[in-house]
Scaffold this motif. Structure first.
Motif, PDB file in Angstrom:
ATOM      1  N   GLY A 161     -63.143  85.224  -9.412  1.00  0.00           N
ATOM      2  CA  GLY A 161     -64.352  85.185  -9.156  1.00  0.00           C
ATOM      3  C   GLY A 161     -64.857  86.553  -8.378  1.00  0.00           C
ATOM      4  O   GLY A 161     -63.994  87.459  -7.925  1.00  0.00           O
ATOM      5  N   LEU A 162     -66.292  86.964  -8.340  1.00  0.00           N
ATOM      6  CA  LEU A 162     -66.706  88.199  -7.674  1.00  0.00           C
ATOM      7  C   LEU A 162     -66.529  88.081  -6.019  1.00  0.00           C
ATOM      8  O   LEU A 162     -66.764  89.299  -5.726  1.00  0.00           O
ATOM      9  CB  LEU A 162     -68.203  88.218  -8.069  1.00  0.00           C
ATOM     10  N   ASP A 163     -66.198  86.952  -5.448  1.00  0.00           N
ATOM     11  CA  ASP A 163     -65.880  87.039  -4.104  1.00  0.00           C
ATOM     12  C   ASP A 163     -64.434  86.662  -3.989  1.00  0.00           C
ATOM     13  O   ASP A 163     -64.012  86.330  -2.720  1.00  0.00           O
ATOM     14  CB  ASP A 163     -66.862  85.831  -3.344  1.00  0.00           C
ATOM     15  N   GLY A 164     -63.627  86.853  -4.869  1.00  0.00           N
ATOM     16  CA  GLY A 164     -62.371  86.872  -4.804  1.00  0.00           C
ATOM     17  C   GLY A 164     -61.484  85.255  -5.140  1.00  0.00           C
ATOM     18  O   GLY A 164     -60.347  85.256  -5.141  1.00  0.00           O
ATOM     19  N   HIS A 165     -62.480  84.503  -5.069  1.00  0.00           N
ATOM     20  CA  HIS A 165     -62.072  82.984  -5.415  1.00  0.00           C
ATOM     21  C   HIS A 165     -61.518  82.989  -6.717  1.00  0.00           C
ATOM     22  O   HIS A 165     -61.826  83.259  -7.651  1.00  0.00           O
ATOM     23  CB  HIS A 165     -62.870  81.997  -4.928  1.00  0.00           C
ATOM     24  N   PHE A 246     -70.691  83.677 -10.365  1.00  0.00           N
ATOM     25  CA  PHE A 246     -69.113  83.807 -10.067  1.00  0.00           C
ATOM     26  C   PHE A 246     -68.830  84.031  -8.686  1.00  0.00           C
ATOM     27  O   PHE A 246     -67.690  84.707  -8.276  1.00  0.00           O
ATOM     28  CB  PHE A 246     -68.534  84.915 -10.842  1.00  0.00           C
ATOM     29  N   THR A 247     -69.516  83.444  -7.806  1.00  0.00           N
ATOM     30  CA  THR A 247     -69.314  83.477  -6.303  1.00  0.00           C
ATOM     31  C   THR A 247     -69.165  81.923  -5.874  1.00  0.00           C
ATOM     32  O   THR A 247     -69.742  81.139  -6.703  1.00  0.00           O
ATOM     33  CB  THR A 247     -70.330  84.151  -5.823  1.00  0.00           C
ATOM     34  N   SER A 248     -68.838  81.743  -4.610  1.00  0.00           N
ATOM     35  CA  SER A 248     -68.735  80.350  -4.151  1.00  0.00           C
ATOM     36  C   SER A 248     -69.122  80.196  -2.688  1.00  0.00           C
ATOM     37  O   SER A 248     -68.282  80.978  -1.931  1.00  0.00           O
ATOM     38  CB  SER A 248     -67.175  79.683  -4.289  1.00  0.00           C
ATOM     39  N   PRO A 249     -70.211  79.521  -2.329  1.00  0.00           N
ATOM     40  CA  PRO A 249     -71.091  78.915  -3.500  1.00  0.00           C
ATOM     41  C   PRO A 249     -71.816  80.110  -4.307  1.00  0.00           C
ATOM     42  O   PRO A 249     -71.924  81.265  -3.831  1.00  0.00           O
ATOM     43  CB  PRO A 249     -72.068  78.047  -2.558  1.00  0.00           C
ATOM     44  N   ALA A 250     -72.411  79.437  -5.615  1.00  0.00           N
ATOM     45  CA  ALA A 250     -73.281  80.398  -6.305  1.00  0.00           C
ATOM     46  C   ALA A 250     -74.393  80.638  -5.934  1.00  0.00           C
ATOM     47  O   ALA A 250     -75.054  80.162  -5.212  1.00  0.00           O
ATOM     48  CB  ALA A 250     -73.092  79.549  -7.674  1.00  0.00           C
ATOM     49  N   GLN A 251     -74.610  82.188  -5.820  1.00  0.00           N
ATOM     50  CA  GLN A 251     -75.946  82.790  -5.825  1.00  0.00           C
ATOM     51  C   GLN A 251     -77.123  82.644  -6.618  1.00  0.00           C
ATOM     52  O   GLN A 251     -77.157  83.348  -7.606  1.00  0.00           O
ATOM     53  CB  GLN A 251     -75.642  84.250  -5.488  1.00  0.00           C
ATOM     54  N   GLN A 438     -58.326  97.673  -4.591  1.00  0.00           N
ATOM     55  CA  GLN A 438     -59.696  97.831  -5.090  1.00  0.00           C
ATOM     56  C   GLN A 438     -60.311  96.402  -5.753  1.00  0.00           C
ATOM     57  O   GLN A 438     -59.514  95.796  -6.290  1.00  0.00           O
ATOM     58  CB  GLN A 438     -59.769  98.824  -5.869  1.00  0.00           C
ATOM     59  N   PHE A 439     -61.355  96.155  -5.005  1.00  0.00           N
ATOM     60  CA  PHE A 439     -62.023  94.886  -5.552  1.00  0.00           C
ATOM     61  C   PHE A 439     -63.497  94.802  -5.705  1.00  0.00           C
ATOM     62  O   PHE A 439     -64.180  95.690  -4.967  1.00  0.00           O
ATOM     63  CB  PHE A 439     -61.661  93.532  -4.755  1.00  0.00           C
ATOM     64  N   ASP A 440     -64.194  94.153  -6.321  1.00  0.00           N
ATOM     65  CA  ASP A 440     -65.530  94.058  -6.559  1.00  0.00           C
ATOM     66  C   ASP A 440     -66.122  92.878  -5.632  1.00  0.00           C
ATOM     67  O   ASP A 440     -65.498  91.942  -5.447  1.00  0.00           O
ATOM     68  CB  ASP A 440     -66.078  93.805  -8.068  1.00  0.00           C
ATOM     69  N   GLY A 441     -67.424  93.073  -5.235  1.00  0.00           N
ATOM     70  CA  GLY A 441     -68.130  91.979  -4.479  1.00  0.00           C
ATOM     71  C   GLY A 441     -69.394  92.196  -4.856  1.00  0.00           C
ATOM     72  O   GLY A 441     -70.155  93.043  -5.716  1.00  0.00           O
ATOM     73  N   ASN A 442     -70.422  91.339  -4.328  1.00  0.00           N
ATOM     74  CA  ASN A 442     -71.681  91.282  -4.394  1.00  0.00           C
ATOM     75  C   ASN A 442     -72.394  90.801  -2.986  1.00  0.00           C
ATOM     76  O   ASN A 442     -71.952  89.889  -2.332  1.00  0.00           O
ATOM     77  CB  ASN A 442     -72.069  90.187  -5.374  1.00  0.00           C
TER      78      ASN A 442
END
Length: 452
Positions: A161-165, A246-251, A438-442
Motif C-alpha cells: 500500500g501507499l503507507d507501506g502496509h 491504499f492507506t490504512s486507515p483509508a484517507q 525508496q518508497f512512495d507515501g501520501n
C-alpha cells in the motif's frame, strides 16, 4: 382539407421513443472507424503495455505504484489508472462526447433527425446515453486489460500500500476496482463538459478540444501552491485522491469530496447542455454556435459552481492552507517506514517485530530548518528512529523527501547503507529489491485521519 389531412397524418405517426433513439445513436457511434479503433485499443493496449513494462529491468518508479510492477500484477491497473486520468480519459471523452452533437452540424443532418424523432428532448437524451455507454465501454476495457496484463505477466501477489502496509491479493483487487469506479466521477464531468462544448460551439473544433483543455488546466492547477479548498473544488481531483484507498486507515475525506464535486460538475454541465440544445434555433443551416450564449449559459454557471464549491469546502473543513504540515509529514514517513521495515525483516529472515515494538518516529525539517516546515518541495529531510527488542541503542536512517502539492511524496534513502543506502538487499535466497531504499507515501491534506 389539405391541412386537416396533414395534421391527421402527423398525429397518427408513432413517436420515436428514447430507447429507439438510443439504439440508433449507439449504432451511429460504434460504426465510426475511430470509435472502433478506440475500443480495440482500450481492450488490448493496456494489457500489452503492463505485460511489457513488467518484463523490463527498469520500471516507471516516478509513477505511483510503478516501482511494484515486478512484485505484483495489481500494480499494473493502478499505473494504467494514473496514465488514464492524466491523458487517456480526457482524450476519450473528447472524441466521444465532444463530437456527438457537432458531427450533425458538420454533416448538416439536423433537419433529417428532427423530422424522424420530432423531439429535441429525446434527441438529447439518446445522444447523451449513447455517448455515456461508449465511454463506459472504453473505461471497462482499460480496467480489464490492465488487470489481465498485470496478473498474467507477474501474478496474483500481495500489493504494498501507499503507507507501506501489505494488501492481500483479494483486498488489492477490491481496492483497484473501487479506485477505477471512483475515477468515473471526474470522467463523467469531462464527458459532460464535452457535451456542453459540442452543443454550445456547434461545428467549431474548440468544442472537441474542450475536455482535454479543461483536464490540462486542472493538472497545471494541481502543480501550483494552491489552498486545499481550491484543489478539492476542481472536478478532476478524484483522478488523484483515489490513492487514499491504499492507506490504512483509508484517507476517504478528500476522495469523497472529489467524487461529489465531479458528479456535481457532470450534472450541471449536462443540464446546461440540455437547456442550450432545446432552445436552439435549427432553422439556421449555417449555425456555428453562439459565443455569447456559450459564455453566459455555459462558462459562467460552471465558474459559479466552482466558486460555491471552494466556499463550501473552506467552511466545512480546515483547508485554507497547503495541507502539508510538519507533523503530518512525520507521521506519514514513520508509518510507512515501520511497515516496510517489517517487510525487510521478513526478507532477511530476521526475528519478527511489530510496529509497537519498533516505536518508529520521524523528525523532519524543510530547507535545513531555514524555512517553515510546511508546503510542497524537494528540500524536506527526515531522520527516522526506531528501536529493536533487546537492543539498547536505537537505529536511525535518513531520507530526502520530494513532496508534491497534492501530498504525494517520494522518500529517497540516504543511509546507512545496510538499511536504505542501496536498492538491493542480500537475502538467504539471493538479492532482492530493498523496500526501504525508496518508497512512495501520501500526506493527507485534510485533518480527517485520527492522529497516533
Amino acid at each position: 382539407m389539405t391541412t386537416t389531412v396533414a395534421e391527421g397524418t402527423v398525429a397518427g405517426v408513432r413517436r420515436v421513443s428514447v430507447s429507439r433513439g438510443y439504439r440508433f445513436e449507439l449504432v451511429k457511434l460504434v460504426s465510426q472507424w475511430r470509435i472502433r479503433l478506440l475500443v480495440l485499443a482500450c481492450w488490448i493496449a493496456p494489457a500489452l503495455f503492463v505485460a511489457g513494462v513488467s518484463r523490463q529491468s527498469t520500471l516507471p518508479a516516478d509513477t505511483l505504484f510503478g516501482r511494484w510492477m515486478h512484485a505484483t500484477g495489481w500494480a499494473g491497473p493502478l499505473v494504467t489508472l494514473g496514465f488514464a486520468g492524466t491523458w487517456a480519459l480526457p482524450l476519450l471523452t473528447s472524441v466521444v462526447a465532444g463530437d456527438v452533437f457537432a458531427a450533425e452540424d458538420r454533416l448538416g443532418t439536423w433537419r433529417h433527425l428532427l423530422v424522424a424523432v420530432r423531439s429535441t428532448r429525446r434527441i438529447f437524451a439518446a445522444k447523451a446515453l449513447a455517448s455515456l455507454t461508449v465511454i463506459l465501454l472504453l473505461v471497462t476495457g482499460l480496467v480489464c486489460a490492465g488487470t489481465v496484463g498485470g496478473v498474467v505477466a507477474v501474478g496474483n501477489q500481495p500489493l504494498v500500500g501507499l503507507d507501506g502496509h501489505l494488501l492481500t491479493p483479494g483486498d488489492a483487487a477490491g481496492r483497484v476496482l473501487l479506485a477505477w469506479v471512483c475515477a468515473l466521477a471526474p470522467t463523467l464531468a469531462l464527458a459532460a463538459i464535452g457535451l456542453l462544448g459540442s452543443v454550445a460551439l456547434g461545428r467549431s473544433p474548440t468544442g472537441l478540444l474542450l475536455p482535454p483543455i479543461v483536464a490540462l488546466a486542472m493538472q497545471v492547477a494541481q502543480m501550483l501552491p494552491l489552498p486545499v479548498a481550491v484543489r478539492l473544488a476542481l472536478p478532476g481531483y478524484a483522478f488523484i485522491s483515489w490513492n487514499g484507498l491504499f492507506t490504512s486507515p483509508a484517507q476517504l475525506g478528500p476522495l469523497l469530496i472529489g467524487i461529489v464535486v465531479g458528479l456535481a460538475w457532470a450534472v450541471t454541465a449536462t443540464v446546461l447542455a440540455y437547456l442550450l440544445f432545446v432552445r436552439r434555433d435549427f432553422t439556421n443551416p449555417s449555425y456555428d454556435g453562439s459565443g455569447r450564449r456559450a459564455v453566459t449559459a455555459g462558462v459562467l454557471p460552471l465558474v459559479g459552481l466552482f466558486a460555491a464549491t471552494v466556499t463550501v469546502v473552506a467552511v466545512a473543513t480546515p483547508s485554507t492552507g497547503s495541507g502539508i504540515e510538519q507533523d503530518k509529514v512525520q507521521r506519514s514517513v514513520a508509518t510507512a517506514f515501520a511497515h516496510l521495515y517489517r517487510m525487510q525483516t521478513r526478507q532477511l529472515h530476521r526475528p519478527a517485530v511489530t510496529e509497537a515494538q519498533l516505536r518508529v518516529t520521524a523528525a523532519c525539517n524543510k530547507g535545513d530548518g531555514q524555512v517553515a516546515a510546511q508546503g510542497a518541495g524537494n528540500d524536506w529531510r527526515c531522520v527516522v528512529t526506531w528501536h529493536l527488542p533487546g537492543v539498547a541503542a536505537p537505529g536511525t536512517a535518513i531520507y530526502q523527501l520530494d513532496i508534491a502539492s497534492d501530498g504525494r511524496f517520494v522518500a529517497d534513502g540516504d543511509g546507512p547503507k545496510e538499511v536504505n543506502g542501496y536498492f538491493l538487499v542480500r537475502t538467504p535466497t539471493g538479492d532482492a529489491p530493498n523496500p526501504l531504499w525508496q518508497f512512495d507515501g501520501n500526506v493527507e491534506l485534510l485533518d480527517t485521519t485520527p492522529k497516533g
